[in-house]
Design an enzyme around this catalytic site. Structure first.
Site, PDB file in Angstrom:
ATOM      1  N   GLY A 117       0.968  -1.187  -0.188  1.00 24.52           N
ATOM      2  CA  GLY A 117       0.037  -0.060   0.077  1.00 24.52           C
ATOM      3  C   GLY A 117       0.934   1.366  -0.008  1.00 24.52           C
ATOM      4  N   ALA A 131      -1.233  -5.135  12.168  1.00 21.13           N
ATOM      5  CA  ALA A 131      -1.493  -3.826  12.160  1.00 21.13           C
ATOM      6  C   ALA A 131      -0.397  -3.035  11.960  1.00 21.13           C
ATOM      7  CB  ALA A 131      -1.921  -3.181  13.608  1.00 21.13           C
ATOM      8  N   LEU A 183       0.270   0.459   7.545  1.00 19.54           N
ATOM      9  CA  LEU A 183       0.471   1.077   6.165  1.00 19.54           C
ATOM     10  C   LEU A 183       1.977   1.835   6.131  1.00 19.54           C
ATOM     11  CD1 LEU A 183      -3.356   2.203   4.974  1.00 19.54           C
ATOM     12  CD2 LEU A 183      -1.663   0.223   4.204  1.00 19.54           C
ATOM     13  N   ASN A 241      -6.982   0.812  -2.015  1.00 23.79           N
ATOM     14  CA  ASN A 241      -7.439   0.261  -0.647  1.00 23.79           C
ATOM     15  C   ASN A 241      -8.281   1.363  -0.191  1.00 23.79           C
ATOM     16  OD1 ASN A 241      -7.552  -0.508   2.045  1.00 23.79           O
ATOM     17  ND2 ASN A 241      -5.187  -0.921   2.285  1.00 23.79           N
ATOM     18  N   CYS A 278      -8.479  -0.585   4.544  1.00 21.93           N
ATOM     19  CA  CYS A 278      -7.611  -0.739   5.361  1.00 21.93           C
ATOM     20  C   CYS A 278      -8.396  -0.507   6.756  1.00 21.93           C
ATOM     21  CB  CYS A 278      -6.409  -0.023   5.320  1.00 21.93           C
ATOM     22  SG  CYS A 278      -5.168  -0.487   6.655  1.00 21.93           S
ATOM     23  N   ASN A 296     -10.463  -7.622   2.021  1.00 22.73           N
ATOM     24  CA  ASN A 296      -9.303  -7.153   2.735  1.00 22.73           C
ATOM     25  C   ASN A 296      -9.259  -7.730   4.078  1.00 22.73           C
ATOM     26  OD1 ASN A 296      -7.041  -5.691   4.082  1.00 22.73           O
ATOM     27  ND2 ASN A 296      -7.492  -3.901   2.663  1.00 22.73           N
ATOM     28  N   THR A 297      -8.763  -7.440   5.229  1.00 24.98           N
ATOM     29  CA  THR A 297      -8.964  -8.167   6.394  1.00 24.98           C
ATOM     30  C   THR A 297      -9.960  -7.754   7.140  1.00 24.98           C
ATOM     31  OG1 THR A 297      -7.391  -6.470   7.326  1.00 24.98           O
ATOM     32  CG2 THR A 297      -6.266  -8.456   6.585  1.00 24.98           C
ATOM     33  N   GLY A 308      -5.474 -14.860   6.293  1.00 29.25           N
ATOM     34  CA  GLY A 308      -4.951 -16.149   6.368  1.00 29.25           C
ATOM     35  C   GLY A 308      -6.172 -17.297   6.254  1.00 29.25           C
TER      36      GLY A 308
HETATM   37  C1  LIG Z   1       1.254  -8.117   6.813  1.00 29.68           C
HETATM   38  C2  LIG Z   1      -0.117  -7.530   5.933  1.00 29.68           C
HETATM   39  C3  LIG Z   1      -0.069  -6.462   5.332  1.00 29.68           C
HETATM   40  C4  LIG Z   1      -0.738  -6.033   4.624  1.00 29.68           C
HETATM   41  N1  LIG Z   1      -0.893  -4.865   4.042  1.00 29.68           N
HETATM   42  C5  LIG Z   1      -1.842  -4.442   3.009  1.00 29.68           C
HETATM   43  C6  LIG Z   1      -1.990  -3.180   2.226  1.00 29.68           C
HETATM   44  O1  LIG Z   1      -0.855  -2.481   2.369  1.00 29.68           O
HETATM   45  N2  LIG Z   1      -2.593  -2.863   1.354  1.00 29.68           N
HETATM   46  C7  LIG Z   1      -3.944  -3.730   1.246  1.00 29.68           C
HETATM   47  O2  LIG Z   1      -4.759  -3.116   0.406  1.00 29.68           O
HETATM   48  N3  LIG Z   1      -3.844  -4.817   2.064  1.00 29.68           N
HETATM   49  C8  LIG Z   1      -3.131  -5.330   2.747  1.00 29.68           C
HETATM   50  N4  LIG Z   1      -3.025  -6.398   3.211  1.00 29.68           N
HETATM   51  C9  LIG Z   1      -4.351  -7.398   3.072  1.00 29.68           C
HETATM   52  C10 LIG Z   1      -3.815  -8.354   1.918  1.00 29.68           C
HETATM   53  O3  LIG Z   1      -3.396  -7.668   0.860  1.00 29.68           O
HETATM   54  C11 LIG Z   1      -5.099  -9.404   1.795  1.00 29.68           C
HETATM   55  O4  LIG Z   1      -6.200  -8.720   1.640  1.00 29.68           O
HETATM   56  C12 LIG Z   1      -5.413 -10.012   3.252  1.00 29.68           C
HETATM   57  O5  LIG Z   1      -4.468 -10.321   3.841  1.00 29.68           O
HETATM   58  C13 LIG Z   1      -6.367 -11.296   3.072  1.00 29.68           C
HETATM   59  O6  LIG Z   1      -5.775 -12.316   2.183  1.00 29.68           O
HETATM   60  P1  LIG Z   1      -4.669 -13.450   2.763  1.00 29.68           P
HETATM   61  O7  LIG Z   1      -5.883 -14.186   3.610  1.00 29.68           O
HETATM   62  O8  LIG Z   1      -4.437 -14.363   1.776  1.00 29.68           O
HETATM   63  O9  LIG Z   1      -3.912 -12.824   3.674  1.00 29.68           O
HETATM   64  C14 LIG Z   1      -2.091  -6.719   4.265  1.00 29.68           C
HETATM   65  C15 LIG Z   1      -1.980  -8.240   5.010  1.00 29.68           C
HETATM   66  C16 LIG Z   1      -1.123  -8.574   5.806  1.00 29.68           C
HETATM   67  C17 LIG Z   1      -1.332  -9.871   6.407  1.00 29.68           C
END
Ligand SMILES: Cc1cc2nc3c(=O)[nH]c(=O)nc-3n(C[C@H](O)[C@H](O)[C@H](O)COP(=O)(O)O)c2cc1C
Ligand SMILES: Cc1cc2nc3c(=O)[nH]c(=O)nc-3n(C[C@H](O)[C@H](O)[C@H](O)COP(=O)(O)OP(=O)(O)OC[C@H]3O[C@@H](n4cnc5c(N)ncnc54)[C@H](O)[C@@H]3O)c2cc1C
Ligand SMILES: Cc1cc2nc3c(=O)[nH]c(=O)nc-3n(C[C@H](O)[C@H](O)[C@H](O)COP(=O)(O)OP(=O)(O)OC[C@H]3O[C@@H](n4cnc5c(N)ncnc54)[C@H](O)[C@@H]3O)c2cc1C
Ligand SMILES: Cc1cc2nc3c(=O)[nH]c(=O)nc-3n(C[C@H](O)[C@H](O)[C@H](O)COP(=O)(O)O)c2cc1C
Ligand code: FES
Ligand code: FES
Lengths: 271, 305, 305, 271
Positions: C48, C72, C75, C129, C132, C194-195, C219
């Site tokens: 990001g 957390a 960004l 994004n 976030c 996203n998360t 995850g």
């Molecule tokens: C350590 C970490 C950093 C992340 N940073 C960003 C980010 O900068 N921008 C964004 O849109 N999503 C970010 N995400 C979200 C991921 O791109 C993804 O949407 C989310 O982890 C779900 O996918 P996964 O279960 O395969 O990890 C981040 C996730 C993790 C674990």
């Protein structure tokens, strides 16, 4: 009951099929053929849920050969199909498990005078061995064992040692008769019209065919079913199957875990 | 040191310890009586009850997912009459509060059911499910719209004088707004969370695994979401909270209490270990004893930021 | 049989296969170049990016949870100028589309950043994004309110002619409404999810484990929620979807495609296995070959209900 | 690099401390002391993330005794503190692991003429053994090893076999001097004022104290840090620590995994 168990042995009896013996408390001998165990494969969240397996055999080590008194054990016969069974297959003597057993309703033995016909499809054979052991004490027992190919035909010698007459068939003809086990059964019934009752365990389509045969020949017939299970004790309602009176207006769901896994075929709705 | 005090109270319901069993995962208590001592847990919450018997969804109804499971039981239950006739007699013999989880397909059903339950002395309190994601006729709407929720809660409030617990859905943008609406409408306490809506697919068959297509996600996987929501609501308002979601151990349970829960419910863990609720209660006692904490209530909301 | 066709297209971005790396989990690509062949994956989505460098949150920033993890990071990133100076030169040498994930603390920042990125020929597309959960100044509002989302999307749309992907938050009551708002405001494609916002607590210290208190859950734990949301949106509208959430294997990836995703992103799996994205792409090829499927596009939305 | 590895041995060297030897590709010998490995404990999602461990030792089996050519191996020394290390401790010879190694920046050897002072707290000793092996080739090496009690004092004989002079201390006095390792170190430095450089690994408060000592005595000093890690390769920004120029306005975060785990103490902000 719930108990901690230790793996005694875990042997591959045919490609992808394992037979596992594990310690169990003495009360395990009260288990009825057809009842099952729920195994917690690992003390971790992967896999999360317990896995159900029929009781393949039970026994007690003769005291002469052990210093630990009369150690009771139980056995399962399982096929590696996914994550849980894969992990189970990698366990060794001395590894630990957490077990719920015996669960569910087993087979009713019925009239000893009746000849007993056991029908097993693939790993559906598993609960039939312990059943055969009990039935063979008082009745004549025949086993119809079917599979897709010769690898799916398990432990036939063990049944024969009990005095059971065995009829093997495979879909591809690599062992025994060629064709479906239910075809072989039907042929046998056409020739032998004596009093008999059926005990079947295997894939759903096979059980449905057996139920149809039982209906046409007017034979007593019990089938052992499978279902995805979470609790194993009748609480979550995850494993239900339609009972004979089921309709959308008059729901009649039975729990495979608690009301089964063994049912008289007439008690179920087979559509 | 004296034995630590594990008792807590939820809007007048006195619990010997904070560990209850979550609705739908513990049947009507009896199913588990071979595996634990029902008089060693805080309360029993029964399977979601409706006015009339309900068939529930077709099968498959459950599937394991990473660190959790999906269920779409569809609220199969015996209905209030069979509950009274077949389930309550056993529960009456157990010296542990029984809280009845209930839901209605319509607003009116909620009210009618609450009125019937209000007359049963064996029922210590009501837990109203406005959050079940499986029943299209109502659940989902009541549980995700603050106005609809307030309407249900208000009606049930007028239909019973028993302690009234509302169980919230996590499938919302702002759980605090939902909590607020329920409390303003007369809820005595809040249970959170119910399941997250999820889905699983069988690649080979190209079909959803659950006959209902979607189901509710429970188990350890959802614990972080549940903890966050308990904490958010406890920060925003002073209402007793019952923490639910992925609790597997005494440590998990105590984390929910630190986040602001007065008590907890154990759900999916009952499937992994049918004695889980008792084991967790005993584990809490151990923890208190080992750490010289005389009263579990000291931990409620004791999170330091 | 001929080699199966793995290529897909997202609003004009041609991908050799549907497997991209998720923003924030793959740095700027280079970090993983020892572990996989960057030219064997579909696209690289960078960390990001913001207008100015950003410090991010204090530590601890990550913690493992059952079947998942919370982050957390806040960004932390190098900012657009350092991105152009230090990160793009390497990415220019890799023959794989680079999609830049970006966010702004204000509406204006989104626009300004999009304008700057629009001028970079190396950038194949933008992933915005709005979801976030860690940055209080904006992210959370844009991502959970359809009107605010539409405003951002509209502004970014006017600031760039590059393919515009909007990344949605799962922390909403109705993801379809959010999706709809974004598409109407000019999004070419949607990434979801996203998360999920979650929390973890250290019982002994009585503190949240993350310095930021809450974090984003990713995850395998979240996969069922992600699959459900992809399916819901794909049922509701005809927009290319990029499926994200707990994808660990080719099977997982293909499930998302059946649910309606045109492509997928691999996030947390990169931590378990730095070659995951390549392994998954190879696994998809294997699956197609074994099952006699000549084109992966046949699977998009092929779920039977 | 990423490689599949087989456990060769896994021995409890002190209560809750294990030393594990595992196969590694020949390129592992290029690892620099202070670099680390990330171990995937199980091919399952519990535990989810890899676990980082310093390289305790490296080596090659002599060909005379094996039929498999020159098998290289690496070793870790770890303490059981939670789920991942618990599971590691139950592995046996022949079990499999997936490893990333070598990761991060190791120790800079510095001027051979300098005496080398190693300071290890508890399991922080782990990466110092491989370091001592390298340093002892050309320099005089002393080790200050501290722990809470005698169980935390590990592998001292191994260090002594390298010709390292060892100074043991425990908080409770159950082994060696009584008190903090940094107190013992400080006492030593007061007496011995020759040219020397410090290499420290242990809990953060210990490292902070060592950095303080280095500052007061104007000694070159490298510290090896720990942090929660996800990726181990500098991508996730989960493991950051404040660099010397850090302020809220001018962020200067370093990745422990990539810029470290070894840092010159002056490069960090110690507040
Ligand atoms: C350590 C970490 C950093 C992340 N940073 C960003 C980010 O900068 N921008 C964004 O849109 N999503 C970010 N995400 C979200 C991921 O791109 C993804 O949407 C989310 O982890 C779900 O996918 P996964 O279960 O395969 O990890 C981040 C996730 C993790 C674990
Ligand atoms: C009462 C009962 C008795 C059983 N007895 C035996 C036995 O004696 N020997 C034996 O090998 N198997 C038996 N099974 C089936 C066995 O429980 C499953 O094969 C096992 O749970 C699969 O676990 P897994 O983690 O390896 O597979 P998973 O990874 O969970 O799933 C792999 C595949 O196996 C099938 N499956 C998974 N769980 C079940 C289930 N509960 N029932 C049916 N199919 C399932 C599904 O099609 C799935 O796609 C029995 C099942 C029941 C309900
Ligand atoms: C570069 C590096 C090198 C390391 N080298 C060694 C070594 O050689 N030997 C050794 O025994 N340990 C070493 N550690 C620490 C080791 O990684 C952790 O002890 C291990 O990951 C704990 O895993 P667990 O699953 O058993 O514990 P968990 O169940 O994950 O956690 C238990 C407790 O351990 C602590 N912990 C967990 N992860 C970490 C971590 N990444 N860093 C610091 N503390 C943590 C936390 O306080 C937590 O409460 C090193 C860590 C790093 C970052
Ligand atoms: C099989 C199953 C059935 C459930 N049935 C109900 C129900 O009838 N009413 C209700 O309010 N919640 C029901 N729930 C939700 C649980 O009570 C609980 O809120 C949820 O499972 C989260 O807790 P857990 O992670 O500990 O399982 C059910 C959950 C499961 C797994
Ligand atoms: S498995 Fe829970 S009711 Fe049968
Ligand atoms: S662990 Fe990911 S950046 Fe260091």
């Amino acid at each position: 009951m719930q108990f901690k168990s230790m793996v005694i042995s875990n042997v591959e009896v045919s490609p992808a099929y394992f037979r596992m013996r594990m310690t169990a408390p003495p009360a395990i001998v009260e288990a009825i053929p057809g009842q099952f165990v729920m195994v917690r494969v690992r003390d971790a969240i992967d896999p999360l849920l317990r896995r159900p397996f029929g009781i393949f055999d039970l026994g007690t080590f003769p005291t002469e050969y052990t210093d630990c008194g009369r150690q009771t054990f139980c056995e399962i016969l399982y096929k590696v199909v996914g994550k849980g069974t894969e992990m189970l297959s990698s366990l060794h003597h001395g590894d630990h498990l957490d077990i719920l057993a015996p669960l569910g309703k087993g087979f009713a033995v019925g009239d000893p005078a009746d000849e007993k016909i056991l029908v097993g499809g693939g790993v559906g054979l598993a609960p039939l061995y312990y059943l055969a052991k009990e039935l063979a004490k008082n009745s004549r027992v025949r086993l119809f064992a079917g599979g897709r190919n010769k690898e799916d035909i398990l432990c036939i010698t063990e049944f024969e040692r009990l005095g059971v007459e065995t009829y093997v068939s495979t879909d591809d003809g690599t062992l025994g008769a060629s064709g479906l086990v239910t075809e072989v059964l039907e042929k046998h019934l056409a020739e032998d019209t004596g009093r008999k009752s059926l005990f079947a365990c295997g894939p759903f389509p096979m059980l449905k065919a057996v139920a149809g045969i039982a209906g046409r020949h007017d034979l007593e017939c019990q089938v052992s079913l499978e279902a995805y299970m979470a609790c194993g004790v009748g609480a979550c309602l995850g494993c239900v199957i339609k009972g004979k009176n089921h309709s959308d207006q008059t729901p009649d769901f039975r729990c495979v875990c608690k009301d089964g896994p063994v049912f008289f075929y007439q008690d179920l709705k087979w559509d | 040191m004296a034995k630590p005090d594990l008792s807590v109270e939820i809007s007048g319901i006195k619990l010997r310890n904070p560990v209850m069993t979550a609705s739908g995962t513990f049947g009507y208590g009896k199913e588990f009586s071979d595996y634990l001592d029902l008089e060693k847990i805080g309360a029993i919450i029964t399977k979601g009850l409706s006015l009339r018997p309900k068939a529930g969804n077709p099968t498959p109804r459950i599937v394991e997912t990473p660190g959790g499971m999906l269920n779409a039981i569809g609220l199969q239950n015996v209905g209030i009459d069979a509950f009274i006739g077949e389930k309550l007699p056993f529960l009456r013999t157990v010296d542990t509060p029984v809280i009845v989880n209930l839901y209605g397909n319509t607003l009116e059903e909620y009210g009618e059911l609450a009125e019937k339950l209000d007359r049963l002395p064996e029922v210590a309190g009501l837990e109203v499910n406005i959050s079940c994601p499986n029943v299209k006729q109502g659940g989902i709407v009541f549980g995700t719209d603050p106005n609809a929720a307030a309407e249900v809660v208000g009606l049930v409030r007028r239909s019973t004088s028993k302690p009234l617990i509302i169980k919230l859905s996590p499938n919302v943008t702002d759980v605090v707004r939902m909590a607020d609406a329920c409390v303003n409408a007369g809820a005595d306490a809040l249970s959170l969370i119910n399941t997250l809506t999820g889905m699983a697919i069988d690649l080979q068959k190209r079909r959803p695994i659950l006959a209902n297509i979607t189901g509710g996600l429970s188990g350890p996987a959802i614990k972080p979401v549940a903890l966050r929501m308990v904490w958010q609501v406890s920060q925003a308002m002073a209402v007793p909270i019952i923490g639910i979601g992925g609790i597997m151990s005494a440590t998990d349970a105590l984390e929910f209490m630190l986040a602001g829960a007065t008590a907890v419910q154990v759900g999916t863990a009952n499937f992994l270990d049918p004695s889980a609720a008792q084991t967790i209660a005993a584990g809490i006692e151990d923890y208190l004893a080992k750490n010289g904490i005389s009263d579990v209530k000291e931990l409620i909301g004791a999170l330091k930021i």
